[in-house]
Motif scaffolding. Sequence first.
Motif, PDB file in Angstrom:
ATOM      1  N   CYS A  66      47.342  30.270  33.863  1.00 39.93           N
ATOM      2  CA  CYS A  66      45.968  30.184  33.351  1.00 39.93           C
ATOM      3  C   CYS A  66      45.898  29.249  32.151  1.00 39.93           C
ATOM      4  CB  CYS A  66      45.455  31.569  32.963  1.00 39.93           C
ATOM      5  SG  CYS A  66      45.152  32.657  34.358  1.00 39.93           S
ATOM      6  N   SER A  67      46.895  28.391  32.012  1.00 39.88           N
ATOM      7  CA  SER A  67      46.877  27.421  30.919  1.00 39.88           C
ATOM      8  C   SER A  67      46.050  26.217  31.342  1.00 39.88           C
ATOM      9  CB  SER A  67      48.313  26.985  30.594  1.00 39.88           C
ATOM     10  OG  SER A  67      48.811  26.124  31.619  1.00 39.88           O
TER      11      SER A  67
ATOM     12  N   GLY B 292      41.183  31.928  26.841  1.00 40.10           N
ATOM     13  CA  GLY B 292      40.057  32.759  27.267  1.00 40.10           C
ATOM     14  C   GLY B 292      40.240  33.361  28.648  1.00 40.10           C
ATOM     15  N   VAL B 293      40.678  32.558  29.616  1.00 35.50           N
ATOM     16  CA  VAL B 293      40.854  33.053  30.985  1.00 35.50           C
ATOM     17  C   VAL B 293      42.030  34.020  31.062  1.00 35.50           C
ATOM     18  CG1 VAL B 293      41.387  32.398  33.372  1.00 35.50           C
ATOM     19  CG2 VAL B 293      39.811  30.998  32.019  1.00 35.50           C
TER      20      VAL B 293
ATOM     21  N   ASP C 168      35.226  35.143  32.507  1.00 32.08           N
ATOM     22  CA  ASP C 168      35.163  36.365  33.314  1.00 32.08           C
ATOM     23  C   ASP C 168      35.245  36.037  34.801  1.00 32.08           C
ATOM     24  OD1 ASP C 168      34.842  38.941  34.172  1.00 32.08           O
ATOM     25  OD2 ASP C 168      32.810  39.199  33.443  1.00 32.08           O
ATOM     26  N   THR C 169      34.399  35.113  35.249  1.00 30.46           N
ATOM     27  CA  THR C 169      34.352  34.735  36.655  1.00 30.46           C
ATOM     28  C   THR C 169      35.672  34.121  37.108  1.00 30.46           C
ATOM     29  OG1 THR C 169      32.027  34.206  36.296  1.00 30.46           O
ATOM     30  CG2 THR C 169      32.981  33.487  38.359  1.00 30.46           C
TER      31      THR C 169
ATOM     32  N   VAL D 120      53.008  31.498  43.358  1.00 30.17           N
ATOM     33  CA  VAL D 120      52.308  30.796  42.283  1.00 30.17           C
ATOM     34  C   VAL D 120      50.807  30.995  42.452  1.00 30.17           C
ATOM     35  CG1 VAL D 120      51.746  28.525  41.327  1.00 30.17           C
ATOM     36  CG2 VAL D 120      54.120  29.065  41.940  1.00 30.17           C
ATOM     37  N   VAL D 121      50.153  31.428  41.381  1.00 32.90           N
ATOM     38  CA  VAL D 121      48.696  31.592  41.372  1.00 32.90           C
ATOM     39  C   VAL D 121      48.152  30.728  40.234  1.00 32.90           C
ATOM     40  CG1 VAL D 121      46.769  33.188  41.064  1.00 32.90           C
ATOM     41  CG2 VAL D 121      48.816  33.933  42.311  1.00 32.90           C
ATOM     42  N   LEU D 122      47.207  29.851  40.557  1.00 30.05           N
ATOM     43  CA  LEU D 122      46.744  28.856  39.584  1.00 30.05           C
ATOM     44  C   LEU D 122      45.262  28.964  39.262  1.00 30.05           C
ATOM     45  CD1 LEU D 122      48.417  25.698  41.202  1.00 30.05           C
ATOM     46  CD2 LEU D 122      49.278  26.956  39.226  1.00 30.05           C
ATOM     47  N   ALA D 123      44.956  28.897  37.963  1.00 27.29           N
ATOM     48  CA  ALA D 123      43.621  28.517  37.503  1.00 27.29           C
ATOM     49  C   ALA D 123      43.723  27.117  36.901  1.00 27.29           C
ATOM     50  CB  ALA D 123      43.094  29.509  36.469  1.00 27.29           C
TER      51      ALA D 123
END
Length: 376
Positions: free
Chosen positions: A115-116, A13-14, A358-359, A135-138
């Motif tokens: 985004c996993s 989703g993200v 979304d956010t 590196v960019v992390l969610a």
Amino acid sequence: MKVIPLILMGCGGVGRQLLQHIVSCRSLHAKQGVHLRVVGVSDSKSLIIASDVKQKELDDNILAEVCRVKSDGSSLSKLTSLGESQVFSNSESRTKVLDIASILGKSTGLALVDCSASSETIGVLKEGVNLGCCVVLANKKPLTSTLEDYDKFVSYPRRIRHESTVGAGLPVISSINRIISSGDPIHRIVGSLSGTLGYVMSEVEDGKPLSQVVKSAKSLGYTEPDPRDDLSGMDVARKALILARLLGKCIDLGSIKIESLYPEEMGPNKMSVEEFLNGGVVRLDNNIEERVKKASLNGNVLRYVCVIEGARCNVGIQELPKNSALGRLRGSDNVLEIYSRCYSQQPLVIQGAGAGNDTTAAGVLADILDIQDLFP
């Protein structure tokens, strides 16, 4: 025009929402003098990359098709005849991502965007950092793994961004970093960091049975498919660990005292989701009702929060004053109170939507743009 090549890891989703943001913001980013060049997208089974990662990208039509296929629940392996692209199986994905990292990492630069929700990305990310990648992390797992892994990532502070690991798009990480950098010591953090549990606790405060609230939350899409994933408190504990480590505390998940809202005998290995919802959770109603009434007699309310103070890092239900920022919390917002020398009497309060694809994706996109000065 500044160009940021990137590989997206995780297309749930993200991840899908991030791709849609990237495409919809093309004209805005062009005015800002930046272009996000998506050279690869991976899921748990496959990787699709541009045919020439040095010069080309997965164009917006391909990205739209990626989103469509993933929305249908299919694997990227279905995308075998899409324009100038190549598809690789999971067994080849790791090697291919690192090949691209070695080509682009120290030349044009490369952002690895995770985004996993998997711990399997940690090895690739660590090697990518060694190859000069950002590196960019969610994904919270890389920062809540071993201290050795954590130290590896944060040893390159200019090249890592992880705002969306805590509070989705809220400025939690950046605010804490700014306070720390100013020499203002933070001595206490209290936060409601789960939209699901924020909703649950504010609803039971109104006198509704916990079992009814949990079922409502699930029907509204606030919970995971198995609500116990939220009620266990583990997601909040991971966020608390990230914040505690940010404050310099050398702890791991095992150091955090976590209060689960259900007992071990109602766990996923003992009870199915249906059994829990239809017979298990109702047995928890009386205890929560009594705790709500007791808090009310003290002029307080119950909130599910993390508390980081001194050597203590706890996650669970706390009695809090009704007139505090956390006490006034309603619905699924996140609220964080930060106490420091400068914010000793009245804490710095950060509040807003702390969940949602979304956010969260918007927070990831902002993080990618925040590292643009590292790219030629």
